[in-house]
Design a protein around this motif. Sequence first.
Motif, mmCIF file in Angstrom:
data_model
loop_
_atom_site.group_PDB
_atom_site.id
_atom_site.type_symbol
_atom_site.label_atom_id
_atom_site.label_comp_id
_atom_site.label_asym_id
_atom_site.label_seq_id
_atom_site.Cartn_x
_atom_site.Cartn_y
_atom_site.Cartn_z
ATOM 1 N N ALA A 104 -12.361 -40.285 31.438
ATOM 2 C CA ALA A 104 -11.144 -40.532 32.225
ATOM 3 C C ALA A 104 -11.486 -40.692 33.704
ATOM 4 O O ALA A 104 -10.953 -41.583 34.378
ATOM 5 C CB ALA A 104 -10.145 -39.390 32.032
ATOM 6 N N GLY A 105 -12.364 -39.852 34.229
ATOM 7 C CA GLY A 105 -12.771 -39.959 35.627
ATOM 8 C C GLY A 105 -13.475 -41.271 35.916
ATOM 9 O O GLY A 105 -13.225 -41.912 36.943
ATOM 10 N N CYS A 146 -5.078 -53.130 32.183
ATOM 11 C CA CYS A 146 -3.914 -52.549 32.847
ATOM 12 C C CYS A 146 -2.716 -52.639 31.920
ATOM 13 O O CYS A 146 -2.511 -53.673 31.277
ATOM 14 C CB CYS A 146 -3.595 -53.288 34.148
ATOM 15 S SG CYS A 146 -4.875 -53.149 35.403
ATOM 16 N N ALA A 147 -1.926 -51.572 31.868
ATOM 17 C CA ALA A 147 -0.697 -51.600 31.080
ATOM 18 C C ALA A 147 0.357 -52.419 31.814
ATOM 19 O O ALA A 147 1.279 -52.939 31.205
ATOM 20 C CB ALA A 147 -0.201 -50.185 30.831
ATOM 21 N N THR A 206 -1.131 -53.603 42.194
ATOM 22 C CA THR A 206 -0.801 -52.377 41.470
ATOM 23 C C THR A 206 -1.210 -52.544 40.016
ATOM 24 O O THR A 206 -0.935 -53.582 39.404
ATOM 25 C CB THR A 206 0.709 -52.090 41.555
ATOM 26 O OG1 THR A 206 1.092 -52.071 42.924
ATOM 27 C CG2 THR A 206 1.055 -50.762 40.914
ATOM 28 N N CYS A 207 -1.854 -51.524 39.470
ATOM 29 C CA CYS A 207 -2.299 -51.545 38.077
ATOM 30 C C CYS A 207 -1.988 -50.182 37.455
ATOM 31 O O CYS A 207 -2.318 -49.150 38.032
ATOM 32 C CB CYS A 207 -3.800 -51.814 38.010
ATOM 33 S SG CYS A 207 -4.541 -51.615 36.380
ATOM 34 N N ARG A 208 -1.344 -50.194 36.297
ATOM 35 C CA ARG A 208 -1.101 -48.952 35.566
ATOM 36 C C ARG A 208 -2.218 -48.794 34.537
ATOM 37 O O ARG A 208 -2.303 -49.553 33.575
ATOM 38 C CB ARG A 208 0.276 -49.014 34.889
ATOM 39 C CG ARG A 208 0.995 -47.695 34.940
ATOM 40 C CD ARG A 208 2.374 -47.768 34.369
ATOM 41 N NE ARG A 208 2.281 -48.272 33.006
ATOM 42 C CZ ARG A 208 3.077 -49.202 32.483
ATOM 43 N NH1 ARG A 208 4.034 -49.722 33.172
ATOM 44 N NH2 ARG A 208 2.921 -49.608 31.260
ATOM 45 N N VAL A 209 -3.093 -47.829 34.763
ATOM 46 C CA VAL A 209 -4.273 -47.617 33.925
ATOM 47 C C VAL A 209 -3.919 -46.687 32.767
ATOM 48 O O VAL A 209 -3.493 -45.555 32.998
ATOM 49 C CB VAL A 209 -5.431 -47.005 34.750
ATOM 50 C CG1 VAL A 209 -6.673 -46.848 33.904
ATOM 51 C CG2 VAL A 209 -5.710 -47.850 35.978
ATOM 52 N N PRO A 210 -4.097 -47.143 31.518
ATOM 53 C CA PRO A 210 -3.728 -46.309 30.366
ATOM 54 C C PRO A 210 -4.782 -45.238 30.064
ATOM 55 O O PRO A 210 -5.978 -45.478 30.171
ATOM 56 C CB PRO A 210 -3.645 -47.312 29.219
ATOM 57 C CG PRO A 210 -4.560 -48.418 29.610
ATOM 58 C CD PRO A 210 -4.530 -48.476 31.114
ATOM 59 N N PHE A 211 -4.303 -44.051 29.711
ATOM 60 C CA PHE A 211 -5.180 -42.946 29.305
ATOM 61 C C PHE A 211 -4.777 -42.375 27.947
ATOM 62 O O PHE A 211 -5.374 -41.414 27.481
ATOM 63 C CB PHE A 211 -5.137 -41.816 30.337
ATOM 64 C CG PHE A 211 -5.868 -42.149 31.602
ATOM 65 C CD1 PHE A 211 -7.248 -42.138 31.646
ATOM 66 C CD2 PHE A 211 -5.177 -42.486 32.740
ATOM 67 C CE1 PHE A 211 -7.925 -42.448 32.810
ATOM 68 C CE2 PHE A 211 -5.838 -42.804 33.910
ATOM 69 C CZ PHE A 211 -7.217 -42.785 33.946
ATOM 70 N N ALA A 212 -3.758 -42.931 27.323
ATOM 71 C CA ALA A 212 -3.246 -42.389 26.064
ATOM 72 C C ALA A 212 -4.301 -42.408 24.960
ATOM 73 O O ALA A 212 -4.294 -41.546 24.080
ATOM 74 C CB ALA A 212 -2.005 -43.161 25.625
ATOM 75 N N PRO A 230 -1.858 -37.415 31.607
ATOM 76 C CA PRO A 230 -0.723 -38.333 31.502
ATOM 77 C C PRO A 230 -1.111 -39.584 30.717
ATOM 78 O O PRO A 230 -2.295 -39.913 30.602
ATOM 79 C CB PRO A 230 -0.418 -38.681 32.960
ATOM 80 C CG PRO A 230 -1.671 -38.420 33.693
ATOM 81 C CD PRO A 230 -2.361 -37.303 32.962
ATOM 82 N N GLY A 231 -0.107 -40.272 30.189
ATOM 83 C CA GLY A 231 -0.352 -41.479 29.405
ATOM 84 C C GLY A 231 -0.937 -42.606 30.238
ATOM 85 O O GLY A 231 -1.677 -43.435 29.735
ATOM 86 N N SER A 232 -0.615 -42.644 31.528
ATOM 87 C CA SER A 232 -1.175 -43.655 32.421
ATOM 88 C C SER A 232 -1.082 -43.167 33.865
ATOM 89 O O SER A 232 -0.288 -42.283 34.178
ATOM 90 C CB SER A 232 -0.435 -44.983 32.267
ATOM 91 O OG SER A 232 0.907 -44.850 32.693
ATOM 92 N N ILE A 233 -1.905 -43.765 34.713
ATOM 93 C CA ILE A 233 -1.893 -43.465 36.141
ATOM 94 C C ILE A 233 -1.800 -44.788 36.882
ATOM 95 O O ILE A 233 -2.505 -45.751 36.546
ATOM 96 C CB ILE A 233 -3.164 -42.699 36.569
ATOM 97 C CG1 ILE A 233 -3.172 -41.314 35.932
ATOM 98 C CG2 ILE A 233 -3.243 -42.582 38.088
ATOM 99 C CD1 ILE A 233 -4.412 -40.495 36.230
#
Length: 149
Positions: free
Chosen positions: A38-39, A88-89, A115-121, A129-132
């Motif tokens: 994740a990091g 990116c989501a 802007t990019c929503r990065v998924p972690f799900a 969190p599901g995304s950052i």
Amino acid sequence: MTARPTRRGTRRTDRGSASVELVVLVPALVLVLGLLVAGGRLWFARATVVEASESAARAASLARSAGEARDAGQRAGHRVLDTEGLRCAGVSVVLDVGAFGVPAGTPATVRSTVTCRVPFADLAIPGMPGSITVRSAGGAALDTYRARS
């Protein structure tokens, strides 16, 4: 495995202690590995989004008109994200091309925000969190003495 005498004279063995250690350590190691992934993903996303915002602003600053600048900047920002392979989501490339309204001879800067929503799900880390959302702004100066339209 050796048996050790206890105070009462009965003998205890270490039998089964390896299984208990394994049950305790494996989830902890999996969690640490997930946090490392994740990091790394977050670091890569931030570096890529910064590069995309700077590229979008630079491409927009080379255009001859505000409309061309907006299109060129959008294409450049998306191209960097696609080329680097960042998933990116949700992606947003916004350009401020108001600098094209400034008369020639006056310094002006084109600005971009990516802007990019990065998924972690997919990592399945408890508490993650599901995304950052990662955001970066870039800017590039217009040629001061070039005609603008």
